[in-house]
Scaffold this motif. Structure first.
Motif, PDB file in Angstrom:
ATOM      1  N   ASN A 277      -4.744  -7.728   0.131  1.00  0.00           N
ATOM      2  CA  ASN A 277      -5.722  -8.610  -0.701  1.00  0.00           C
ATOM      3  C   ASN A 277      -6.874  -7.681  -0.650  1.00  0.00           C
ATOM      4  OD1 ASN A 277      -3.859 -10.465  -1.536  1.00  0.00           O
ATOM      5  ND2 ASN A 277      -4.399 -11.999   0.169  1.00  0.00           N
ATOM      6  N   THR A 278      -7.453  -7.165   0.395  1.00  0.00           N
ATOM      7  CA  THR A 278      -8.638  -6.520   0.439  1.00  0.00           C
ATOM      8  C   THR A 278      -8.550  -5.012   0.227  1.00  0.00           C
ATOM      9  OG1 THR A 278      -8.006  -6.136   2.834  1.00  0.00           O
ATOM     10  CG2 THR A 278      -9.244  -7.914   2.181  1.00  0.00           C
ATOM     11  N   ALA A 279      -7.448  -4.574   0.430  1.00  0.00           N
ATOM     12  CA  ALA A 279      -6.873  -3.249  -0.028  1.00  0.00           C
ATOM     13  C   ALA A 279      -6.673  -2.779  -1.287  1.00  0.00           C
ATOM     14  CB  ALA A 279      -5.822  -2.614   0.831  1.00  0.00           C
ATOM     15  N   SER A 284      -5.322   4.316  -2.994  1.00  0.00           N
ATOM     16  CA  SER A 284      -4.017   4.346  -2.145  1.00  0.00           C
ATOM     17  C   SER A 284      -4.253   5.409  -0.914  1.00  0.00           C
ATOM     18  CB  SER A 284      -2.715   5.022  -2.944  1.00  0.00           C
ATOM     19  OG  SER A 284      -2.589   4.150  -4.223  1.00  0.00           O
ATOM     20  N   ALA A 285      -4.831   6.324  -0.963  1.00  0.00           N
ATOM     21  CA  ALA A 285      -4.998   7.342   0.254  1.00  0.00           C
ATOM     22  C   ALA A 285      -5.816   6.547   1.327  1.00  0.00           C
ATOM     23  CB  ALA A 285      -5.447   8.524   0.151  1.00  0.00           C
ATOM     24  N   ASP A 286      -6.920   5.796   0.996  1.00  0.00           N
ATOM     25  CA  ASP A 286      -7.663   5.122   1.878  1.00  0.00           C
ATOM     26  C   ASP A 286      -6.824   3.953   2.523  1.00  0.00           C
ATOM     27  OD1 ASP A 286      -9.823   6.793   1.522  1.00  0.00           O
ATOM     28  OD2 ASP A 286     -10.878   5.723   0.341  1.00  0.00           O
ATOM     29  N   ALA A 287      -6.170   3.322   1.774  1.00  0.00           N
ATOM     30  CA  ALA A 287      -5.268   1.893   2.267  1.00  0.00           C
ATOM     31  C   ALA A 287      -4.477   2.480   3.116  1.00  0.00           C
ATOM     32  CB  ALA A 287      -4.831   1.232   0.863  1.00  0.00           C
ATOM     33  N   ASP A 319       2.278   1.108  -1.730  1.00  0.00           N
ATOM     34  CA  ASP A 319       2.094   1.049  -3.125  1.00  0.00           C
ATOM     35  C   ASP A 319       2.761  -0.086  -3.920  1.00  0.00           C
ATOM     36  OD1 ASP A 319       0.709   3.331  -2.876  1.00  0.00           O
ATOM     37  OD2 ASP A 319       2.159   4.739  -3.249  1.00  0.00           O
ATOM     38  N   MET A 320       3.873  -0.482  -3.495  1.00  0.00           N
ATOM     39  CA  MET A 320       4.407  -1.493  -4.383  1.00  0.00           C
ATOM     40  C   MET A 320       3.859  -2.606  -3.886  1.00  0.00           C
ATOM     41  SD  MET A 320       8.694  -0.727  -4.151  1.00  0.00           S
ATOM     42  CE  MET A 320       8.729  -0.548  -2.083  1.00  0.00           C
ATOM     43  N   ALA A 321       3.527  -2.875  -2.824  1.00  0.00           N
ATOM     44  CA  ALA A 321       2.755  -4.218  -2.424  1.00  0.00           C
ATOM     45  C   ALA A 321       1.405  -4.261  -2.942  1.00  0.00           C
ATOM     46  CB  ALA A 321       2.390  -4.320  -0.952  1.00  0.00           C
ATOM     47  N   MET A 322       0.645  -3.175  -3.420  1.00  0.00           N
ATOM     48  CA  MET A 322      -0.501  -3.246  -3.831  1.00  0.00           C
ATOM     49  C   MET A 322      -0.542  -3.171  -5.402  1.00  0.00           C
ATOM     50  SD  MET A 322      -2.619  -0.539  -1.678  1.00  0.00           S
ATOM     51  CE  MET A 322      -4.122  -0.185  -2.559  1.00  0.00           C
ATOM     52  N   ASN A 323       0.592  -2.624  -5.979  1.00  0.00           N
ATOM     53  CA  ASN A 323       0.674  -2.571  -7.464  1.00  0.00           C
ATOM     54  C   ASN A 323       2.214  -3.212  -7.678  1.00  0.00           C
ATOM     55  OD1 ASN A 323      -1.850  -0.896  -8.046  1.00  0.00           O
ATOM     56  ND2 ASN A 323      -0.543   0.381  -6.508  1.00  0.00           N
ATOM     57  N   PRO A 324       2.248  -4.593  -7.347  1.00  0.00           N
ATOM     58  CA  PRO A 324       3.762  -4.988  -7.688  1.00  0.00           C
ATOM     59  C   PRO A 324       4.075  -4.711  -9.270  1.00  0.00           C
ATOM     60  CG  PRO A 324       2.277  -6.721  -7.508  1.00  0.00           C
ATOM     61  CD  PRO A 324       1.379  -5.654  -7.295  1.00  0.00           C
TER      62      PRO A 324
END
Length: 387
Positions: A277-279, A284-287, A319-324
């Motif tokens: 949620n914070t990422a 993507s690279a920083d997360a 990536d899938m968790a951040m951009n479902p």
């Protein structure tokens, strides 16, 4: 009994009678016949999970099954055949060659009696099943554009290739017998099926393939979306509980599974969800860098780098968790499966806990009788007689 060869009809009948006299067999009583009936699964997304019993088994396996059209419809069969021909090589290239998810990766079509056609996408490998299915979902999400951009000339050549193969002259009596036995075994008795499919193939257009994809497989457009995910978990795998499945989205579970596998560290799902949620405000690279510091690789004080084992899986899972991807909007089923012990995930998918109870709640599809053509007395086939 099927008699195939260079016989006159009377000779074939005589040969069959001689065999029957030698075996002294009797017909099975009608009441002892067990008809093949296919369960007509209601639209929805279902999950069946099974834990492997061999403690030495390291591989997990998944099969995503999509129900698509009717096996009795020649256009559905030929359109599905073309769809599989286009998809299977790219599916293998993406999940096996590029992502190296396992040695058994493939896409194929299947059918059951006079019921539904299915598209089956399978992967067997050491990654957790939730992650494997997430990667299948990622392929599905991007494949529609492949169909939109598919070259029409190449499509025409593909059709001609399949038609040419279907029209090849059979070279043995055994091959002829197998071709004739298939409609007998399946109970359709449609001995002209191949000719019907060739005629249908020549009429199928690329738009028909795209339409089938959108009607049955694309989760963003399919109205009667019907899918079953079968999962086989290795005995040593971290198996999500029912509470996990009803609390956290699959993308979080997939990422947790990848992290635990590669770092050998326990992952708190609540903490991981908070991290995601914070990422979402980060690149993507920083997360990924932040995640790598929080979960260092096993047996090492170094954080993840691009040469480390499991890097690509964790990166894809993050990536899938951040951009479902957009999920199918699941409609409420006419049947409440909760009363037989099933439960719904946070994304509305039903988890099957008892296969027999689940099947008992579903209607049976079709009739347990031939639905196309009656059995012919004799059939001429490539100058041979089939009785």
């Amino acid at each position: 009994m099927l008699v195939v060869g260079n016989f006159e009809p009377a000779e074939a009948v005589d040969a069959a009678q001689q065999v029957n006299q030698m075996l002294k067999s009797q017909p099975l009583p009608a009441h002892s016949h067990v008809p093949s009936r296919m369960v007509n699964i209601e639209p929805g997304h279902y999950i069946y999970r099974h834990m492997g019993e061999d403690p030495n088994m390291l591989n997990n396996a998944v099969v995503a099954t999509f129900y698509c059209g009717m096996v009795t419809n020649p256009k559905d069969r030929t359109t599905m055949a073309l769809l599989v021909q286009i998809a299977k090589d790219q599916f293998f290239d993406q999940l096996r060659t590029k992502e190296q998810l396992g040695y058994n990766v493939g896409a194929s079509t299947n059918s059951f009696g006079s019921g539904k056609l299915t598209l089956d996408m399978r992967v067997q490998g050491e990654s957790n099943p939730t992650y494997l299915l997430q990667r299948i979902d990622s392929f599905i999400h991007g494949f529609r554009q492949t169909l939109v951009e598919f070259d029409t000339v190449k499509f025409g050549a593909l059709v001609e290739s399949i038609v040419g193969k279907a029209n090849e002259q059979l070279t043995s009596v055994d091959a002829e017998a197998n071709r004739m036995w298939t409609p007998i075994y399946k109970g359709t008795y449609n001995f002209a099926r191949l000719a019907d499919e060739v005629e249908s193939l020549q009429k199928v257009r690329l738009d028909d393939v795209l339409d089938m994809w959108d009607r049955y497989i694309n989760p963003e457009t399919a109205v009667a979306y019907t899918r079953v995910d079968s999962q086989l978990w290795a005995a040593k795998a971290s198996y999500p509980s029912a509470t996990d499945m009803t609390t956290w989205p699959e993308s979080i579970l997939a990422l947790a599974g990848c992290l635990e596998s590669e770092t050998h560290m326990p992952v708190d799902l609540s903490d991981l969800s908070h991290f995601i949620n914070t990422a979402v405000t980060q690149t993507s690279a920083d997360a990924l860098g932040s995640l790598a510091h929080q979960y260092p690789m096993a047996n090492s004080t170094q954080v993840l780098d691009e040469t480390a084992s499991g890097w690509s899986k964790i990166k894809n899972a993050l990536d899938m968790a951040m951009n479902p991807h957009n999920q199918h909007t699941l409609q409420d089923s006419e049947t409440n499966f909760a009363y037989i012990g099933m439960y719904q995930t946070v994304e509305g998918k039903w988890v099957i806990t008892d296969v027999e109870k689940f099947k008992a709640t579903q209607a049976l599809h079709g009739l347990a009788v031939p639905v196309i053509k009656l059995i012919p007395n004799t059939t001429a086939f490539n100058d041979h007689t089939i009785v």
